[in-house]
Design a protein around this motif. Structure first.
Motif, mmCIF file in Angstrom:
data_model
loop_
_atom_site.group_PDB
_atom_site.id
_atom_site.type_symbol
_atom_site.label_atom_id
_atom_site.label_comp_id
_atom_site.label_asym_id
_atom_site.label_seq_id
_atom_site.Cartn_x
_atom_site.Cartn_y
_atom_site.Cartn_z
ATOM 1 N N TYR A 112 -19.721 83.685 -36.030
ATOM 2 C CA TYR A 112 -20.264 84.291 -37.240
ATOM 3 C C TYR A 112 -20.615 83.208 -38.249
ATOM 4 N N GLN A 132 -21.084 82.761 -42.431
ATOM 5 C CA GLN A 132 -20.780 83.416 -43.699
ATOM 6 C C GLN A 132 -21.230 82.547 -44.865
ATOM 7 N N TYR A 192 -17.380 80.831 -38.270
ATOM 8 C CA TYR A 192 -16.100 81.274 -37.740
ATOM 9 C C TYR A 192 -16.255 81.712 -36.296
ATOM 10 N N GLN A 243 -14.368 83.990 -33.235
ATOM 11 C CA GLN A 243 -13.482 85.151 -33.138
ATOM 12 C C GLN A 243 -13.320 85.509 -31.676
ATOM 13 N N PHE A 302 -9.457 85.380 -35.650
ATOM 14 C CA PHE A 302 -10.524 84.485 -36.061
ATOM 15 C C PHE A 302 -10.015 83.045 -36.137
ATOM 16 N N LEU A 325 -9.765 84.955 -42.376
ATOM 17 C CA LEU A 325 -10.212 86.261 -41.895
ATOM 18 C C LEU A 325 -9.119 86.854 -41.016
ATOM 19 N N GLU A 326 -8.668 88.039 -41.373
ATOM 20 C CA GLU A 326 -7.554 88.680 -40.684
ATOM 21 C C GLU A 326 -7.956 90.090 -40.266
#
Lengths: 105, 121
Positions: free
Chosen positions: A36, A38, A87, A89, A96, B47-48
């Protein structure tokens, strides 16, 4: 939980540079990995899914590779719009990485 | 065009319940090829992932271990939305909260705009 480790945390680069970001999983996730982008104040945007598949509408300068525990995101020629945070994930249990910020050199 | 629109308060008092709603347009919460997730982001936690709900002959929900004892994610088919309730919040729950769809690729292809929630008295 599967831990995701990205490197580097910050990357200094110039427009036109080839940029590579690495993501390592604490155990094998096959190809269940997404990348991703952001930008500040915005939600993440999907770039790559299943490790190497380009999301519709994403420029072809973005590519992903890897399998198991080692993955990379490559930007073939960095553009001004690409300065952002990235990121990884894993989506077997949705954790993440901590992110890589791409900044102007 | 699929969109997710979040709503809910930006300030919640400690020990109270954080409640957010994510309205779906261009898709259905009952879509058997989608799952509906909540994620939060803070400087301390990054980020969770918090949890998800999805429909496959019946409704399912899965939650992160870190919040499992105090979270509920529920669909509302009449309003085509899904909601997040996080109980007994503390300042540590201060974050930007996002809803997201996991579509055919299973990755998070559609995101809400984000809601900054501060837990403070």
């Amino acid at each position: 939980d599967i831990q995701m480790t990205q490197s580097p945390s910050t990357l200094s680069a110039s427009v036109g540079d080839r940029v590579t970001i690495t993501c390592r999983a604490s155990q094998s996730i096959s190809t269940w990995l997404a990348w991703y982008q952001q930008k500040p104040g915005k939600a993440p945007k999907l770039l790559i899914y299943k490790a190497s598949n380009l999301e519709s509408g994403v420029p072809s300068r973005f590519s992903g590779s890897g399998y198991g525990t080692e993955f990379t995101l490559t930007i073939s020629s960095l553009q001004p719009d690409d300065f952002a945070s990235y990121y990884c994930q894993q989506y077997t249990s949705w954790t993440f990485g901590q992110g890589t910020k791409v900044v102007m050199k | 065009q699929e969109q997710l629109q979040q709503s809910g308060p930006g300030l919640v008092k400690p020990s109270q319940t954080l409640s957010l709603t994510c309205v779906i347009s261009g898709d259905s919460v009952s879509n058997t090829r989608a799952a509906w997730h909540w994620v939060r982001q803070s400087p301390s936690r990054g980020l969770e992932w918090l949890g998800r709900t999805y429909y496959n002959s019946r409704w399912y929900s899965d939650y992160a271990l870190s919040v499992r004892s105090r979270i509920a994610i529920n669909p509302d088919t009449s309003k085509n939305h899904f909601s997040l309730d996080l109980l007994s919040v503390t300042p540590g729950d201060t974050a930007v909260y996002y809803c997201a769809r996991a579509g055919g690729s299973d990755a998070f292809d559609i995101w809400g705009q984000g809601t900054m929630v501060t837990v403070s008295s």
